[in-house]
Design a protein around this motif. Sequence first.
Motif, PDB file in Angstrom:
ATOM      1  N   UNK A  10     -31.488 -24.009  -2.493  1.00 42.77           N
ATOM      2  CA  UNK A  10     -32.369 -25.529  -2.883  1.00 42.77           C
ATOM      3  C   UNK A  10     -33.454 -25.292  -2.054  1.00 42.77           C
ATOM      4  N   UNK A  11     -33.750 -24.907  -1.029  1.00 51.36           N
ATOM      5  CA  UNK A  11     -35.219 -25.232  -0.664  1.00 51.36           C
ATOM      6  C   UNK A  11     -36.268 -23.868  -1.076  1.00 51.36           C
ATOM      7  N   UNK A  12     -35.941 -22.681  -0.696  1.00 53.20           N
ATOM      8  CA  UNK A  12     -36.177 -21.962  -1.449  1.00 53.20           C
ATOM      9  C   UNK A  12     -36.529 -21.638  -2.529  1.00 53.20           C
ATOM     10  N   UNK A  13     -36.183 -22.144  -3.281  1.00 49.28           N
ATOM     11  CA  UNK A  13     -36.836 -22.503  -4.663  1.00 49.28           C
ATOM     12  C   UNK A  13     -37.376 -23.536  -4.987  1.00 49.28           C
ATOM     13  N   UNK A  14     -38.184 -24.217  -3.846  1.00 47.76           N
ATOM     14  CA  UNK A  14     -39.212 -24.758  -4.413  1.00 47.76           C
ATOM     15  C   UNK A  14     -40.297 -24.216  -3.705  1.00 47.76           C
ATOM     16  N   UNK A  15     -39.795 -23.135  -2.338  1.00 46.66           N
ATOM     17  CA  UNK A  15     -41.745 -22.678  -2.095  1.00 46.66           C
ATOM     18  C   UNK A  15     -42.064 -21.546  -3.163  1.00 46.66           C
ATOM     19  N   UNK A  16     -43.841 -22.004  -2.377  1.00 44.21           N
ATOM     20  CA  UNK A  16     -44.307 -21.070  -3.894  1.00 44.21           C
ATOM     21  C   UNK A  16     -45.276 -20.467  -3.027  1.00 44.21           C
ATOM     22  N   UNK A  17     -45.210 -20.696  -1.713  1.00 46.29           N
ATOM     23  CA  UNK A  17     -46.222 -19.849  -1.224  1.00 46.29           C
ATOM     24  C   UNK A  17     -46.319 -19.679   0.324  1.00 46.29           C
ATOM     25  N   UNK A  18     -47.038 -19.250   1.204  1.00 48.84           N
ATOM     26  CA  UNK A  18     -46.247 -19.594   2.414  1.00 48.84           C
ATOM     27  C   UNK A  18     -46.436 -20.918   3.515  1.00 48.84           C
ATOM     28  N   UNK A  19     -47.385 -20.927   2.775  1.00 51.20           N
ATOM     29  CA  UNK A  19     -48.286 -23.061   3.744  1.00 51.20           C
ATOM     30  C   UNK A  19     -47.065 -23.461   2.807  1.00 51.20           C
ATOM     31  N   UNK A  20     -46.509 -23.280   1.477  1.00 50.92           N
ATOM     32  CA  UNK A  20     -45.210 -24.100   1.482  1.00 50.92           C
ATOM     33  C   UNK A  20     -44.108 -24.142   2.292  1.00 50.92           C
ATOM     34  N   UNK A  21     -43.963 -22.553   2.967  1.00 53.51           N
ATOM     35  CA  UNK A  21     -42.761 -22.630   3.601  1.00 53.51           C
ATOM     36  C   UNK A  21     -42.875 -23.486   4.528  1.00 53.51           C
ATOM     37  N   UNK A  22     -44.060 -23.266   5.104  1.00 52.99           N
ATOM     38  CA  UNK A  22     -44.261 -22.998   6.730  1.00 52.99           C
ATOM     39  C   UNK A  22     -44.374 -24.968   6.941  1.00 52.99           C
ATOM     40  N   UNK A  23     -44.537 -26.341   5.485  1.00 54.74           N
ATOM     41  CA  UNK A  23     -45.458 -27.078   5.654  1.00 54.74           C
ATOM     42  C   UNK A  23     -43.961 -28.246   5.763  1.00 54.74           C
TER      43      UNK A  23
END
Length: 245
Positions: free
Chosen positions: A170-183
Motif C-alpha cells: 500500500x505504501x509503495x503504491x503511494x511512492x512517486x520518486x526517491x524523495x517520497x519513499x525516504x520521507x
Amino acid sequence: MIQDEHSISRLEALGNDVVDRADPRFRGKSGDQRFLGRVYTAGERDAIEAASDPDVALWARWAGKEAAFKSASKVLGSPPVFNHPEFRVSELEPFGGELAGRVEYEGMTFSLAVLVTHRALHALSWRGLGAETPCGHDPFPFPPILFGLDTREANPATWRDELRAHLTPMEWSCVSHRGSALTRLAAKDALADALGAELSALEIGCGPGLPGRRIPRVFLNGEEMDVELTLSHHNRFQAWAFRVP
C-alpha cells in the motif's frame, strides 16, 4: 513537541514544506525579477525587497505558499490548481525563534510558521481555533505539533530495490520518486516513537489523486488513525509534521 499554554480546541489541515539552503538556486533568486513577478504579489515583492536577507524572505514565502497549498488541499478534499500568487503570505515577522504570519487563499486563512536554520527553511501551516494570546494572534505560539527533518540517502540508480523492502505494498503504491519513499520512512520512525507503536504495525498510505499530490493517511494495524500528517522533501532533506489526538 511544541506546546503552549494557549492550547487550541481544534487543529486541521496541517501542511509543511522544506527548502534546502545548500541548493545553488537559493542565493541570488531575490534578484530574478521574472521569477518574482510570476510567483509573488506586489505586496510580497515589496516585503522581500525590504527584508534584511531578501533571499531568506523569498524562500520563506515560497515554502509558506507550498505548505498552505497542502493545507488547502485537505480543506477542499483534493488539490486545487496551484497558482502561487493566489496564496498570499502576510504578516511574516519574527516571533520567538521563528517567522510567523498568515496565508490567505480563496477566503481561507492559514496560520504560518517558518523555522529558519543555517541548513534549511521548514514551513508549517494549519487552520485551528483556540484562545487568543496576549499579543492577539490566534493560535501563536505553535499548537501541539510534532515535526522534524532528516537526511536519509539511497542510491539514485538502485533506490527502488533498496527501499521497496521497507515499505508495504500500500505504501509503495503511494511512492512517486526517491524523495517520497525516504520521507515516508523518516516520518514512520517519528510516528512510531510518538505513538509508542511497533514500526511494522504502521503504514503511511495516501488518498486518491495524482502522484506526488495525494494526501497522506496513517494506518495502525490496518485501521486508519485520526492523525494529521504532512510530508515534504527537497534535495537532501525529508520533512514531516503531524498531530496526534
